[in-house]
Motif scaffolding. Structure first.
Motif, short mmCIF file in Angstrom:
data_model
loop_
_atom_site.label_atom_id
_atom_site.label_comp_id
_atom_site.label_asym_id
_atom_site.label_seq_id
_atom_site.Cartn_x
_atom_site.Cartn_y
_atom_site.Cartn_z
N ASP A 144 0.85 -1.11 0.16
CA ASP A 144 -0.03 0.03 0.02
C ASP A 144 0.94 1.28 0.00
O ASP A 144 1.55 1.54 0.86
CB ASP A 144 -0.77 0.04 1.16
CG ASP A 144 -1.95 1.23 1.27
OD1 ASP A 144 -3.19 0.74 1.33
OD2 ASP A 144 -1.59 2.05 1.05
N GLY A 172 -2.88 -7.46 9.17
CA GLY A 172 -3.90 -7.50 9.41
C GLY A 172 -4.79 -9.15 9.29
O GLY A 172 -6.05 -8.87 9.33
N ARG A 200 -7.52 -10.35 12.02
CA ARG A 200 -8.89 -9.93 11.81
C ARG A 200 -9.67 -10.31 10.65
O ARG A 200 -10.81 -10.39 10.65
CB ARG A 200 -9.10 -8.09 11.88
CG ARG A 200 -9.58 -7.71 13.41
CD ARG A 200 -10.25 -6.51 13.15
NE ARG A 200 -9.21 -5.50 13.95
CZ ARG A 200 -8.88 -4.32 13.70
NH1 ARG A 200 -9.48 -3.72 12.69
NH2 ARG A 200 -8.07 -3.55 14.27
N GLU A 201 -8.99 -10.53 9.46
CA GLU A 201 -9.57 -10.68 8.37
C GLU A 201 -9.90 -12.32 8.00
O GLU A 201 -10.62 -12.64 7.57
CB GLU A 201 -8.55 -10.37 7.18
CG GLU A 201 -8.84 -8.92 6.73
CD GLU A 201 -7.68 -8.10 6.15
OE1 GLU A 201 -6.95 -8.79 5.37
OE2 GLU A 201 -7.48 -6.93 6.07
N ASN A 250 -3.97 -1.61 12.17
CA ASN A 250 -3.22 -0.51 11.74
C ASN A 250 -2.39 -0.02 12.99
O ASN A 250 -2.86 0.52 14.03
CB ASN A 250 -4.39 0.53 11.28
CG ASN A 250 -3.77 1.80 10.76
OD1 ASN A 250 -2.56 1.77 10.23
ND2 ASN A 250 -4.47 2.78 10.75
N ARG A 290 -0.01 1.79 15.21
CA ARG A 290 0.20 3.31 15.58
C ARG A 290 2.11 3.45 15.57
O ARG A 290 2.64 2.54 15.99
CB ARG A 290 -0.07 3.59 17.08
CG ARG A 290 -1.44 3.86 17.03
CD ARG A 290 -1.90 5.16 16.91
NE ARG A 290 -3.52 5.34 16.31
CZ ARG A 290 -3.93 5.23 15.41
NH1 ARG A 290 -3.14 5.22 13.98
NH2 ARG A 290 -5.25 5.52 15.09
N SER A 317 -15.29 -10.89 3.18
CA SER A 317 -13.97 -10.45 3.92
C SER A 317 -13.02 -9.79 2.91
O SER A 317 -12.24 -8.88 3.24
CB SER A 317 -13.16 -11.93 4.39
OG SER A 317 -13.44 -13.05 3.40
N HIS A 343 -11.64 -5.88 3.61
CA HIS A 343 -10.22 -5.64 3.32
C HIS A 343 -9.98 -4.18 2.57
O HIS A 343 -9.12 -3.41 2.84
CB HIS A 343 -9.35 -6.70 2.91
CG HIS A 343 -8.02 -6.47 2.59
ND1 HIS A 343 -6.81 -6.61 3.55
CD2 HIS A 343 -7.31 -6.05 1.40
CE1 HIS A 343 -5.68 -6.05 3.01
NE2 HIS A 343 -6.00 -5.81 1.76
N LYS A 396 -11.06 -1.25 4.17
CA LYS A 396 -10.25 -1.00 5.49
C LYS A 396 -9.02 -0.31 4.89
O LYS A 396 -8.47 0.54 5.53
CB LYS A 396 -9.89 -2.19 6.32
CG LYS A 396 -10.54 -2.10 7.63
CD LYS A 396 -10.49 -3.48 8.36
CE LYS A 396 -8.88 -3.91 8.26
NZ LYS A 396 -8.93 -5.46 8.73
N ALA A 423 -7.87 3.08 6.65
CA ALA A 423 -6.40 3.28 7.53
C ALA A 423 -5.45 4.23 6.86
O ALA A 423 -4.95 5.11 7.72
CB ALA A 423 -5.70 1.96 7.63
N ASN A 441 -4.51 7.50 9.01
CA ASN A 441 -3.06 7.95 9.41
C ASN A 441 -2.59 9.22 8.86
O ASN A 441 -1.82 9.90 9.73
CB ASN A 441 -2.38 6.83 8.83
CG ASN A 441 -2.30 5.48 9.66
OD1 ASN A 441 -2.75 5.24 10.62
ND2 ASN A 441 -1.89 4.53 8.75
N ARG A 467 -7.45 8.59 -2.12
CA ARG A 467 -7.97 7.29 -1.45
C ARG A 467 -9.63 7.34 -1.25
O ARG A 467 -10.14 6.43 -1.38
CB ARG A 467 -7.35 6.87 -0.07
CG ARG A 467 -5.86 6.58 -0.38
CD ARG A 467 -5.31 5.53 -1.40
NE ARG A 467 -5.82 3.98 -0.61
CZ ARG A 467 -4.99 3.42 -0.45
NH1 ARG A 467 -3.67 3.57 -0.09
NH2 ARG A 467 -5.29 2.19 0.14
N LYS A 524 -1.43 -5.90 -9.67
CA LYS A 524 -0.46 -5.15 -9.04
C LYS A 524 1.16 -5.12 -9.31
O LYS A 524 1.49 -6.42 -9.20
CB LYS A 524 -0.48 -5.57 -7.39
CG LYS A 524 -1.79 -4.88 -6.64
CD LYS A 524 -1.70 -5.01 -5.26
CE LYS A 524 -3.03 -4.54 -4.68
NZ LYS A 524 -2.98 -4.86 -3.28
#
Lengths: 132, 378
Positions: A14, A86, A89-90, A115, A117, B155, B159, B162, B166, B170, B197, B327
């Motif tokens: 990402d 992650g 949770r997934e 996520n 910190r 699911s 993702h 999310k 995130a 941030n 985003r 990707k």
């Protein structure tokens, strides 16, 4: 902040999460190199010019982070590796680099939940670098 | 060839052997399942013996005598139902009364046979039971698969939503903490990325709505005669600005001014939007997109060829999955929901059409969509 003379490798697909970690680390005086793909990261690992690695677990492959951490540790087991994920949770799968069973196959020093910190990441980085 | 196992529970030896003889070499095809069925026979003389066999072996069908020395057939039936075993029971009785049949069926028997019965009657009943077993097992499997697909979709969706959340969160925290100082302009890039985003999230939600509407069949379709060339022109106008930014030229190449078909024009808009937008998004600076449309017999062919970054064969194979985004270094700044091509595929199917992709890395990609003009859109 003054240059710490420590290079951190960030592998994260990402672009924004990668950029954010980079900004924080650079503000704290670390030198940062980045990769956003497993293959790209493998090349960098071969050059071995970093002191600590932060790896995203799931990239183009579900287990990219595990594979990369194995490669790093096989090359130099003293380089600290942090895996950020992650996955719990997934998928409901829980991995913990501290438990005995997972330690036998996960070659990472710490696993952190996304996520994450920066303060927490920073604490772990400083702790791992002090140890080494 | 698949084998179903049959347990015959009867205290009369002659009866057990008769059933065994009738079914031993009996087999029949189930063309709808692309399979042949035959039978393996087990025998039990008493209720107790029957339960021993049932505990040890997998049994698909039980042929159960109504009257046994140690237990009533009905008792056994009730017990079998309580244990919820995956099997069917056929009740056999010498007292061919309606009451017995009713009480057996009420208690969960699949069918019943009245003594004396002919081998033909037995074979017909068994055949019916075997078919029932196949159909219900198949239905269960399909239901389970559907559940799995839905779970996976949700699911992955979580993702995909999310991650941008995130990223934006941030950036906001970083701004709040003034991580790179007090000067506002230093944060321009963070603000810009956050907006990108958020825009991506909005597009994904819109795509998701399109997809659910098409899938549930709830979308009100408005079928009229549509000139497909107008739809194409409309889509091209929509991408011109983005194309210009990277000096990409988009050509429409068709001999006719009007090609008509029965369609919902909003669906055609989605089709063209998808293929033209992709051709621009995954193109190179100074690249080209060539869209040609023509009639070929009962079909309309739409060919969209670009001089973009292309894909490997591996990537082409993955392309139509939900949330699949290719990707790599070249696509990392391209935004998308990964749902566009799933939607495209579903719409093309409504027009009894077909979609085909050819691609070569660094050379470009060609999408070919065929729509059937002779069959009413379903």
């Amino acid at each position: 902040m003054t240059d710490k003379g420590i290079t951190v490798l960030i592998v994260e697909d990402d672009v924004d999460l990668q950029e954010q970690m980079k900004i924080y680390l650079e503000a704290d005086g670390y030198t940062v190199i980045t990769a956003s793909q497993q293959k790209e990261a493998e090349k960098i690992i071969g050059d071995k010019k970093f002191d600590l690695a932060i790896l995203d677990l799931m990239m183009e492959n579900m287990d990219s982070g595990f594979v990369l951490s194995h490669k790093i540790k096989r090359m130099d087991s003293s380089i600290p590796v942090i895996i950020v994920t992650g996955v719990t949770r997934e998928t409901g799968l829980h991995f913990d680099a501290k438990s005995k069973e997972d330690k036998s196959w996960i070659k990472a020093d710490v696993m952190l939940q996304k996520n994450v910190r920066y303060e927490q990441l920073k604490l772990e980085i400083e702790r791992l670098l002090k140890k080494g | 060839m698949s084998t179903l196992s049959v347990l015959v529970v009867d205290d009369e030896l002659g009866m057990r052997l008769g059933v065994e003889r009738t079914l031993r070499n009996f087999n029949f095809p189930l063309p709808e399942f692309d399979d042949n069925v035959n039978f393996a026979i087990e025998m039990a003389e008493t209720g107790k013996e029957a339960f021993q066999v049932l505990d040890q072996n997998r049994t698909d069908i039980v042929i159960l005598d109504y009257k046994l020395p140690d237990m009533q057939g009905l008792e056994i039936l009730v017990k079998l139902m309580e244990e919820k075993k995956d099997l069917l029971t056929i009740m056999v009785t010498a007292y061919a009364s309606l009451e017995v049949a009713i009480s057996a069926t009420k208690n969960g028997a699949f069918d019943f046979l009245a003594k004396p019965f002919t081998p033909e009657e037995l074979r017909n009943t068994i055949k019916k039971a075997a078919k029932h077993i196949y159909i219900s097992r198949k239905a269960r499997k399909l239901e389970e698969e559907k559940r799995q697909v839905r779970f996976q979709f949700i699911s992955v969706l979580a993702h995909e939503l999310k991650s941008p959340l995130a990223a934006v969160e941030n950036y906001l925290v970083m701004m709040k903490d003034r991580v790179i100082g007090d000067e506002l302009s230093k944060y321009d890039n963070m603000v810009g990325r956050s907006l990108i985003r958020i825009d991506g999230m909005r597009k994904m939600i819109l795509d998701l709505l399109d997809l659910t509407r098409i899938e549930s069949g709830q979308k009100q379709r408005n079928l009229t005669t549509v000139n497909i060339i107008s739809s194409a022109k409309f889509a091209i106008e929509g991408v011109l600005l983005t194309a210009k930014e990277r000096n990409i030229t988009v050509n429409l190449d068709c001999k006719e001014e009007v090609i008509e078909l029965m369609a919902d024009s909003s669906e055609l808009d989605i089709v063209f939007n998808n293929i033209v937008t992709n051709a621009v998004k995954y193109n190179k600076i100074d690249g080209q997109v060539n869209l040609s449309i023509f009639k070929e017999g009962d079909f309309i062919k739409i060919i969209c060829k670009d001089t973009g970054i292309g894909m490997s064969k591996e990537d082409v194979d993955k392309l139509f999955g939900e949330f699949v985004r290719i990707k790599n270094e070249k696509t990392k700044n391209v935004l998308g929901s990964g749902l566009g091509l799933s939607i495209l595929k579903k719409i093309v199917k409504l027009y009894h059409g077909d979609i085909n992709v050819e691609s070569e890395v660094d050379v470009g990609t060609t999408f070919t969509v065929t729509l059937n003009t002779q069959i009413e859109p379903s």
